[in-house]
Design a protein around this motif. Structure first.
Motif, mmCIF file in Angstrom:
data_model
loop_
_atom_site.group_PDB
_atom_site.id
_atom_site.type_symbol
_atom_site.label_atom_id
_atom_site.label_comp_id
_atom_site.label_asym_id
_atom_site.label_seq_id
_atom_site.Cartn_x
_atom_site.Cartn_y
_atom_site.Cartn_z
ATOM 1 N N SER A 24 0.830 -1.204 0.000
ATOM 2 C CA SER A 24 0.000 0.000 0.000
ATOM 3 C C SER A 24 0.865 1.254 0.000
ATOM 4 C CB SER A 24 -0.928 -0.005 1.214
ATOM 5 O OG SER A 24 -1.727 1.158 1.238
ATOM 6 N N ALA A 25 1.950 1.224 0.771
ATOM 7 C CA ALA A 25 2.869 2.373 0.803
ATOM 8 C C ALA A 25 3.508 2.608 -0.562
ATOM 9 C CB ALA A 25 3.943 2.137 1.860
ATOM 10 N N LEU A 26 3.893 1.537 -1.239
ATOM 11 C CA LEU A 26 4.476 1.660 -2.574
ATOM 12 C C LEU A 26 3.489 2.306 -3.532
ATOM 13 C CD1 LEU A 26 6.281 -1.796 -2.899
ATOM 14 C CD2 LEU A 26 7.372 0.445 -2.693
ATOM 15 N N LYS A 27 2.239 1.879 -3.470
ATOM 16 C CA LYS A 27 1.204 2.438 -4.343
ATOM 17 C C LYS A 27 1.017 3.937 -4.087
ATOM 18 C CE LYS A 27 -3.035 2.006 -3.225
ATOM 19 N NZ LYS A 27 -4.391 1.510 -2.879
ATOM 20 N N THR A 28 1.021 4.324 -2.813
ATOM 21 C CA THR A 28 0.805 5.730 -2.469
ATOM 22 C C THR A 28 1.979 6.600 -2.912
ATOM 23 O OG1 THR A 28 -0.479 5.036 -0.538
ATOM 24 C CG2 THR A 28 0.275 7.314 -0.588
ATOM 25 N N VAL A 29 3.200 6.120 -2.698
ATOM 26 C CA VAL A 29 4.391 6.887 -3.072
ATOM 27 C C VAL A 29 4.463 7.104 -4.574
ATOM 28 C CG1 VAL A 29 6.916 6.750 -3.205
ATOM 29 C CG2 VAL A 29 5.755 6.273 -1.048
ATOM 30 N N LEU A 30 4.020 6.120 -5.349
ATOM 31 C CA LEU A 30 4.063 6.232 -6.809
ATOM 32 C C LEU A 30 2.838 6.935 -7.376
ATOM 33 C CD1 LEU A 30 5.499 2.712 -7.722
ATOM 34 C CD2 LEU A 30 6.709 4.915 -7.682
ATOM 35 N N GLY A 31 1.883 7.304 -6.509
ATOM 36 C CA GLY A 31 0.694 8.020 -6.953
ATOM 37 C C GLY A 31 0.925 9.528 -6.949
ATOM 38 N N SER A 32 -0.161 10.281 -6.945
ATOM 39 C CA SER A 32 -0.070 11.748 -6.965
ATOM 40 C C SER A 32 -0.287 12.304 -5.561
ATOM 41 C CB SER A 32 -1.107 12.333 -7.927
ATOM 42 O OG SER A 32 -2.409 11.976 -7.535
ATOM 43 N N TYR A 33 0.491 13.323 -5.199
ATOM 44 C CA TYR A 33 0.345 13.991 -3.907
ATOM 45 C C TYR A 33 1.018 15.362 -3.982
ATOM 46 C CZ TYR A 33 5.011 11.895 -3.541
ATOM 47 O OH TYR A 33 6.296 11.496 -3.798
ATOM 48 N N ARG A 34 0.636 16.230 -3.060
ATOM 49 C CA ARG A 34 1.193 17.585 -3.020
ATOM 50 C C ARG A 34 2.393 17.644 -2.073
ATOM 51 N NH1 ARG A 34 -3.981 21.711 -2.508
ATOM 52 N NH2 ARG A 34 -4.930 21.247 -4.560
ATOM 53 N N HIS A 35 3.334 18.522 -2.414
ATOM 54 C CA HIS A 35 4.454 18.762 -1.511
ATOM 55 C C HIS A 35 4.102 19.880 -0.531
ATOM 56 C CE1 HIS A 35 6.674 16.793 -4.888
ATOM 57 N NE2 HIS A 35 7.235 16.193 -3.858
ATOM 58 N N LEU A 36 4.711 19.817 0.628
ATOM 59 C CA LEU A 36 4.508 20.838 1.653
ATOM 60 C C LEU A 36 5.517 21.967 1.492
ATOM 61 C CD1 LEU A 36 4.195 18.533 4.804
ATOM 62 C CD2 LEU A 36 2.300 19.656 3.608
ATOM 63 N N HIS A 37 5.074 23.183 1.786
ATOM 64 C CA HIS A 37 5.977 24.337 1.884
ATOM 65 C C HIS A 37 5.767 24.903 3.288
ATOM 66 C CE1 HIS A 37 7.717 28.162 -0.221
ATOM 67 N NE2 HIS A 37 8.561 27.563 0.595
ATOM 68 N N ILE A 38 6.704 24.610 4.207
ATOM 69 C CA ILE A 38 6.510 24.930 5.611
ATOM 70 C C ILE A 38 7.654 25.767 6.162
ATOM 71 C CG2 ILE A 38 5.122 22.872 6.085
ATOM 72 C CD1 ILE A 38 7.599 21.500 7.166
ATOM 73 N N VAL A 71 12.506 17.390 -1.804
ATOM 74 C CA VAL A 71 11.659 17.099 -2.955
ATOM 75 C C VAL A 71 12.515 16.388 -4.002
ATOM 76 C CG1 VAL A 71 10.240 18.074 -4.787
ATOM 77 C CG2 VAL A 71 10.171 19.068 -2.490
ATOM 78 N N VAL A 72 12.239 15.110 -4.212
ATOM 79 C CA VAL A 72 13.107 14.298 -5.075
ATOM 80 C C VAL A 72 12.330 13.569 -6.169
ATOM 81 C CG1 VAL A 72 14.914 13.911 -3.358
ATOM 82 C CG2 VAL A 72 12.914 12.401 -3.386
ATOM 83 N N GLY A 73 11.025 13.767 -6.271
ATOM 84 C CA GLY A 73 10.251 13.060 -7.289
ATOM 85 C C GLY A 73 9.837 11.671 -6.816
ATOM 86 N N LYS A 74 8.997 11.020 -7.621
ATOM 87 C CA LYS A 74 8.419 9.732 -7.209
ATOM 88 C C LYS A 74 9.474 8.644 -7.058
ATOM 89 C CE LYS A 74 3.739 10.398 -8.970
ATOM 90 N NZ LYS A 74 3.880 11.827 -9.198
ATOM 91 N N ARG A 123 10.824 22.624 1.830
ATOM 92 C CA ARG A 123 9.900 22.020 0.877
ATOM 93 C C ARG A 123 10.111 20.517 0.972
ATOM 94 N NH1 ARG A 123 9.712 22.485 -4.468
ATOM 95 N NH2 ARG A 123 7.445 22.196 -4.427
ATOM 96 N N THR A 124 9.037 19.810 1.284
ATOM 97 C CA THR A 124 9.161 18.388 1.547
ATOM 98 C C THR A 124 7.845 17.695 1.234
ATOM 99 O OG1 THR A 124 9.688 16.746 3.254
ATOM 100 C CG2 THR A 124 8.521 18.710 3.975
ATOM 101 N N SER A 125 7.904 16.384 1.053
ATOM 102 C CA SER A 125 6.676 15.622 0.857
ATOM 103 C C SER A 125 5.985 15.342 2.192
ATOM 104 C CB SER A 125 6.984 14.302 0.148
ATOM 105 O OG SER A 125 7.914 13.549 0.915
#
Length: 319
Positions: free
Chosen positions: A167-181, A230-233, A193-195
């Motif tokens: 499940s973690a592999l599926k989520t990491v390879l899916g779409s998500y927003r990065h944080l700017h904190i 931020v390193v990409g999928k 800037r981080t996931s």
């Protein structure tokens, strides 16, 4: 007289054998002559209220509040124990059981009950994010999304560590927003800037992913923070693989540091002031900014008594 036990058993922790669990607890404690009260939780929404009630009973009688369930259940019941000042015991029944394993509490229910009968009290560190307790970790960004997807997959495919990994592999390879904190730490402010921002309070979890120095800081009264760049999928997939192999500390794409207090603000929160936060495996929403810190008062945990030298030595063969 031994302190009475006030036990909360979560029937929704992913185990179909709730009746077997109940009878195991009752039979062992009855055989030991230990006074106890057992509440079986059917609805997750009732947990906080039952925990508060049982904690008050434990406080008034000098008893011990006991959580039987996964890390999320343990978290909620521990919060009630901290608030009431009573002693706290654990019968781990989850998938990963980081809290129980860190404190050498057996994962087998019968063995955990036996260990509880001879346990000793030891204060343990508690983390806070705003007013919420966390015993294992708290995080924002990708990690809460990962937990939500994992719960969906577990309901479909069952609870196991393999299902959690896939499940973690599926989520990491899916779409998500990065944080700017922005992070305020030790009087200084830095922008990241981080996931995901992951704050840990569990030595075993830090050791397993390969960040031993931060594991030692947790032992010294600090929390451990991790924030991948931020390193990409595929970069995130590489980080996940390093963590699975226990080599996350070798990655150049990871911010890692210890802390006793940290304020986190998410940039771009226009029109909303709440942030999704994962706390010990349960996802909730908290008001911004988020303040992570070590709780001054500690949790009075019943830990298994150490084995004596006689227990550790092999029995001599009869001549």
């Amino acid at each position: 007289m031994p302190a009475p036990l006030f036990i909360i058993l979560n029937a929704g922790s992913g185990h179909a054998e709730t009746e077997l669990q109940r009878t195991t607890i009752e039979d062992l404690l009855t055989a030991a002559g230990r006074e106890f009260e057992l509440a079986v939780l059917e609805q997750a929404s009732e947990l906080a209220g039952i925990a508060k009630h049982m904690a008050a009973r434990a406080r008034d009688t000098g008893g011990v509040l006991v959580a039987a369930g996964g890390d999320g259940t343990i978290n909620t019941v521990a919060r009630a124990a901290v608030d009431s000042g009573c002693q706290f015991g654990v019968l781990p029944q989850g998938t990963f059981n980081y809290f129980g394993r860190t404190h050498q509490i057996p994962e087998d229910l019968a063995e955990a009950v036996q260990a509880l009968l001879t346990a000793r009290v030891e204060p343990v560190q508690v983390g806070l994010v705003n007013d919420k307790v966390f015993l294992v970790n708290a995080s924002i960004g990708l990690y809460p999304k990962l937990l939500e997807e994992r719960e969906i997959d577990k309901k479909q495919y069952g609870r196991s560590r393999l299902v959690a990994l896939l499940s973690a592999l599926k989520t990491v390879l899916g779409s998500y927003r990065h944080l700017h904190i922005t992070v305020e730490l030790n009087g200084k402010t830095r922008t990241l800037r981080t996931s995901t921002l992951f704050v840990g309070n569990n030595r075993l979890q830090m050791e397993q992913v390969g960040i031993a120095p931060l594991a030692e800081r947790i032992e010294d009264g600090k929390l451990a923070a991790l924030a991948p760049q931020v390193v990409g999928k595929f970069g995130m997939l590489a980080l996940l693989l390093r963590g699975a192999l226990g080599r996350l500390g070798d990655s150049p794409d990871l911010h890692a540091f210890g802390l006793t207090s940290m304020t986190v603000k998410q940039r771009g929160l226009v029109g909303r002031r709440r942030i999704k936060v994962a706390i010990d495996g349960e996802v909730t929403h908290l008001n911004a900014p988020l303040v992570f810190r070590v709780l001054e008062g500690q949790l009075l945990l019943l830990k298994p008594a150490p084995a004596t030298e006689a227990d550790q030595e092999p029995l001599a063969l009869a001549s």
